[in-house]
Design a protein around this motif. Sequence first.
Motif, short mmCIF file in Angstrom:
data_model
loop_
_atom_site.label_atom_id
_atom_site.label_comp_id
_atom_site.label_asym_id
_atom_site.label_seq_id
_atom_site.Cartn_x
_atom_site.Cartn_y
_atom_site.Cartn_z
N VAL A 152 42.76 18.45 62.20
CA VAL A 152 42.88 17.05 62.72
C VAL A 152 43.25 17.51 64.49
O VAL A 152 44.03 18.35 64.86
N PRO A 153 42.35 16.80 65.49
CA PRO A 153 42.55 17.42 66.72
C PRO A 153 43.86 16.94 67.23
O PRO A 153 44.49 15.76 66.85
N THR A 154 44.57 17.68 68.06
CA THR A 154 45.82 17.35 68.59
C THR A 154 45.69 16.36 69.84
O THR A 154 44.72 16.47 70.83
N PRO A 155 46.38 15.25 69.84
CA PRO A 155 46.12 14.38 70.79
C PRO A 155 46.57 14.73 72.27
O PRO A 155 47.54 15.47 72.29
N VAL A 156 45.79 14.41 73.24
CA VAL A 156 46.12 14.93 74.71
C VAL A 156 46.75 13.66 75.29
O VAL A 156 46.60 12.48 75.21
N PRO A 157 48.07 14.22 75.91
CA PRO A 157 48.92 12.90 76.50
C PRO A 157 48.37 12.29 77.80
O PRO A 157 47.54 13.27 78.52
N ALA A 158 48.35 10.99 77.80
CA ALA A 158 47.91 10.38 79.03
C ALA A 158 48.49 10.62 80.12
O ALA A 158 49.76 10.64 80.15
#
Length: 302
Positions: A152-158
């Motif tokens: 599962v890809p780690t989400p990048v913070p906006a």
Amino acid sequence: MNRRFIAAGAAVAAVGLMASFATTAQAFPTKTTACTGCHSGTAVAVGTSLLSTTGTTATYNVSAPGATAMAVFDGATKIATINAASGQVTVAFGKTYKIYAVVGPSTSNGIGSTTVSPVAPVPVPVPVPTPVPVPVPTPVPVPVPTPVPVPVPTPVPAPTPIPVPVPTPAPTPVPTPVPVPVPTPAPTPAPTPVPTPIPVPSPTPVLAPTAPPVVVPVATRTLTLRVANNHHRAGLRAVLVNVTTGQTYYVRVNKSGYARFTRIPAGTYILKVVTGHRSHYLRRMVITTTPPAAAHNSDDND
């Protein structure tokens, strides 16, 4: 003289005895007691053989060589007679029957007997085949593949947005309202009085006289008839039926045979005479109002 009568009586008795022997040689068809009560003499061989069976009875072939007749007994009851040296007899299961055979012409020429005890056949059981067990196959386990985990890809913070300052608008000056002068109201005029109307009396209605109902007279006739047959007059009723309307008129016939219908409207009618539950048609007639109705004699039908 007495000796002649005794001799004649002895002769008659001898003839009667011979006739008795001659008539009893056929196994006493009308007798119901066992044959041993009347017959004796040389033993007669009686043979039997089972011919067939049904659900409740058995049929035997019966023979006695040299016999004149045979009889079958159920206990003390005679159930069959065979006037020959052989024959067939059908009896029910579950009892013992005695068969007599006698030789004639004399009751002392010979007698024999035998018994039969029919038994219902025992049904042969039908073998039931033993069922062969069917082998149940052992299920082969199917290997279940181990699932490969999907990364599962780690989400990048906006990025956090930079707030933009909103300029404050300058207030718009509100003009001062100019006062409007209020006009002076005109004086209200006094109301003019309305005169009260004088009620006008309503005229009383005059009822017109009611004319009496007009009764239209219906022209009718009187019809007289006479029944001629004297023996049929008691209890008779004459009946007149209007063919068009179905209107029915009844009148009883008197002892003199006369019946009188009154106030009968014009039309076509059927004339009948009724006695008890029977109705006798006499004739069809037409009654008019122009000439007087003539008397009618119904001698033609009753």
